[in-house]
Write an enzyme that holds these catalytic residues in place. Structure first.
Site, PDB file in Angstrom:
ATOM      1  N   GLU A  29       8.424   8.434  -8.178  1.00  0.00           N
ATOM      2  CA  GLU A  29       7.727   9.414  -8.963  1.00  0.00           C
ATOM      3  C   GLU A  29       7.865  10.808  -8.491  1.00  0.00           C
ATOM      4  O   GLU A  29       7.254  11.819  -8.801  1.00  0.00           O
ATOM      5  CB  GLU A  29       6.184   8.928  -9.486  1.00  0.00           C
ATOM      6  CG  GLU A  29       6.300   8.010 -10.322  1.00  0.00           C
ATOM      7  CD  GLU A  29       4.999   7.091 -10.587  1.00  0.00           C
ATOM      8  OE1 GLU A  29       3.912   7.623 -10.253  1.00  0.00           O
ATOM      9  OE2 GLU A  29       4.828   6.054 -11.051  1.00  0.00           O
ATOM     10  N   ASP A  70       2.912  -3.098   5.495  1.00  0.00           N
ATOM     11  CA  ASP A  70       2.541  -4.542   6.448  1.00  0.00           C
ATOM     12  C   ASP A  70       2.745  -5.544   5.860  1.00  0.00           C
ATOM     13  O   ASP A  70       2.592  -5.927   4.432  1.00  0.00           O
ATOM     14  CB  ASP A  70       1.119  -4.173   6.635  1.00  0.00           C
ATOM     15  CG  ASP A  70       0.265  -5.054   7.751  1.00  0.00           C
ATOM     16  OD1 ASP A  70       0.850  -4.727   9.001  1.00  0.00           O
ATOM     17  OD2 ASP A  70      -0.370  -5.734   7.418  1.00  0.00           O
TER      18      ASP A  70
HETATM   19  C1  GLC Z   1       1.230  -6.740  10.996  1.00  0.00           C
HETATM   20  C2  GLC Z   1       0.966  -5.630  11.970  1.00  0.00           C
HETATM   21  C3  GLC Z   1      -0.176  -6.282  12.930  1.00  0.00           C
HETATM   22  C4  GLC Z   1      -1.439  -6.746  12.176  1.00  0.00           C
HETATM   23  C5  GLC Z   1      -1.043  -7.628  10.875  1.00  0.00           C
HETATM   24  C6  GLC Z   1      -2.089  -7.753   9.891  1.00  0.00           C
HETATM   25  O1  GLC Z   1       1.830  -7.817  11.608  1.00  0.00           O
HETATM   26  O2  GLC Z   1       2.037  -5.153  12.773  1.00  0.00           O
HETATM   27  O3  GLC Z   1      -0.542  -5.471  13.924  1.00  0.00           O
HETATM   28  O4  GLC Z   1      -2.340  -7.127  12.895  1.00  0.00           O
HETATM   29  O5  GLC Z   1       0.044  -7.101  10.096  1.00  0.00           O
HETATM   30  O6  GLC Z   1      -2.468  -6.829   9.188  1.00  0.00           O
END
Ligand code: GLC
Length: 533
Positions: free
Chosen positions: A250, A194
């Site tokens: 790993e 993310d």
């Molecule tokens: C990314 C995800 C989204 C989320 C954001 C914060 O963009 O795709 O859905 O709200 O990160 O974690």
């Protein structure tokens, strides 16, 4: 030379809240995913990425984690997660979890402790400042939030309840790496990462400079009149990509795919400079706002091939949990969707498909003020049509509605009276069961394209070359491996087109009218052909 599995795979993206509800509470869950694994395998996908199901207050529906090693009760238990890994592997597929490294929930015990005083053991685990600088959050507005317990401000790249971790603290880094190891040990085949390019911020917290740019775009997080110079893409984040690669290795060949909102040369840097020694894959989000013309795709692919030439591999993605669904951009025209996916599944790259994209699920227009997604509530002051005009999906509920399995109650997603988000009323004809019975459906077209891809390594891992000199709005390219060559022809025009070229035989046709004879290929409007050379 054989390329690693993660460069020739295909990814099916599940939003677990909306896939299948196995216990009738109106919310999808892990057992629901397990029940539908055969659907994904039969479609031909080899890897599954699920959005997060870890413990979380669900303020951002799982992207606000309060414990990375347990599961939120609405999704199931740890045993369900282990079973999911096992069941995916039994079917010869790979499973990728979603790791939010940048921030936690403000309800994570680490944050509660960190916030409680300036000198507790976790005091430095988040980003605390006496005075905020000028940085805006990615969702707009000041990203600094005051905590009266410490009399200080904490930084949130995203929303106010998602405090950013301080990765400059070695304990934080070690702990997060160990969380990755925990899941790798349990058999997970990799991670979607993310907002990966925001993890490190400028060590000196310099103010971001001014820009005229109004809104962030998929290729540049700058917006709200601010250039995101010091809050994103810091040198340490590129290093982190390499370190994380070592951690995952790993455990052998493991996939890492970064969510990176940046220009293509920067996206590439996260995968490595000379060698692919950073993230194994990175999303390229410019194409989420694709234009449906051969010219657009010719330029896009050419630029992608420049940046992601071997040993790098691009990812082709047209829909996800945050942006408009691909068929919505195509005016819900199934013919166009078929061609789009023919491109996605034959070009050189890893295709990533968002649940429901295979049946043509579309956006469901929903009001901002009753949204469950927290983002639209920041924008209720502005009239809706402005966002529609700009082609921006602010209310992400609209692209997260329940999967449409059949024509039964709640489209077969749940037996509950009320599902967490409404089912799109078009489920009566847009659903898996009905489309499976229709030979000409989007679902069956994608299935046969996937089958073709899986049976022909030249498509999965072969070289790529454009074929030029075709009529306007026709795109052509060659895919070759070990003496086998396929010619892929795609007509982005409503009008039929004739193309002259030498070929051996037809091996795939998108519509029944597409055919090749002698030295002429006849492409139907929005038609497509694959020929051998
Ligand atoms: C990314 C995800 C989204 C989320 C954001 C914060 O963009 O795709 O859905 O709200 O990160 O974690």
């Amino acid at each position: 030379m054989s390329i690693p599995w993660y460069h020739k795979t295909s990814i099916y993206h599940i939003y677990p809240r909306s896939f299948l509800d196995s216990n009738g509470d109106g919310i999808g869950d892990i057992q629901g995913i397990i029940q539908k694994l055969d659907h994904i395998r039969d479609l031909g996908f080899e890897a599954i990425w699920s959005s997060p199901f870890f413990s979380s207050p669900q303020a951002d529906f799982g992207y606000d984690v309060s414990d990375y090693k347990s599961i939120s009760p609405e999704f199931g238990t740890l045993d369900d997660a282990f079973q999911l890994i096992e069941e995916v592997h039994k079917r010869g597929m790979h499973i990728i979890f979603d790791l939010v490294l940048n921030h936690t929930s403000d309800e994570h015990p680490w944050f509660k402790e960190s916030r409680s005083s300036r000198n507790n053991p976790k005091a430095d685990w988040y980003i605390w400042r006496d005075k905020p600088n000028n940085w805006n959050s990615m969702t707009g507005g000041n990203g600094w939030h005051y905590a009266k317990e410490r009399g200080q401000y904490y930084w949130c790249s995203f929303l106010s309840f998602q405090p950013d971790l301080n990765w400059r603290n070695p304990e934080v880094k070690q702990t997060m790496f160990d969380i990755a190891r925990f899941w790798l040990q349990k058999g997970v085949d990799g991670f979607r990462l993310d907002i990966f390019n925001t993890i490190y911020k400028d060590a000196e917290f310099r103010n971001n400079p001014f820009t005229f740019k109004l809104a962030p775009t998929p290729d540049d997080p700058s917006g709200y009149f601010q250039k995101a110079q010091y809050s994103q893409d810091q040198p340490e984040s590129f290093e982190l990509a390499k370190e994380l690669r070592q951690v995952t290795e790993e455990y052998g060949e493991r996939l890492t795919v970064g969510e990176i909102t940046a220009k293509r040369n920067i996206v590439r840097k996260f995968a490595g400079e000379e060698e692919n020694d950073g993230l194994t894959l990175a999303f390229d989000f410019e194409m989420l706002e694709f234009k449906f013309t051969a010219e657009y795709f010719r330029k896009l692919i050419a630029d992608i091939e420049t940046h992601f030439h071997p040993p790098f591999m691009p990812v082709y993605v047209f829909s996800n949990l945050d942006k408009r669904r691909s068929i919505h951009r195509l005016g819900d025209d199934v013919r166009k969707a078929k061609l789009l996916h023919m491109l996605q599944l034959t070009v050189r790259g890893v295709p990533c498909m968002y649940y429901g994209e295979e049946i043509g699920m579309s956006n469901l227009k929903l009001p901002f003020n009753t949204a469950l997604d927290p983002i639209p509530h920041k924008y209720t002051f502005a009239p809706r049509f402005i966002f529609d005009m700009l082609d921006i999906t602010v209310n992400r509920d609209e692209v997260r509605t329940p999967m449409q399995w059949n024509t039964e109650k709640n489209a077969g997603f749940s037996t509950a009276e009320k599902t967490w988000l409404p089912v799109h009323p078009n489920y009566i004809h847009v659903n898996v069961e009905s489309e499976s019975k229709d030979e000409d459906s989007l679902l069956n077209t994608i299935k046969s394209l996937m089958k073709f891809r899986n049976e022909n390594s030249a498509i999965k891992e072969g070289s790529f070359e454009f074929i030029d000199g075709f009529p306007a709005n026709v795109l052509g390219f060659k895919r070759s491996l070990n003496g086998q060559t396929f010619l892929v022809l795609l007509n982005f025009d409503e009008a039929a087109k004739d193309v002259h070229l030498k070929f051996e035989k037809t091996v795939f046709r998108l519509t029944v009218q597409d055919e090749a004879q002698g030295e002429t290929a006849h492409l139907n409007g929005f038609g497509g052909l694959i020929l051998t050379a």
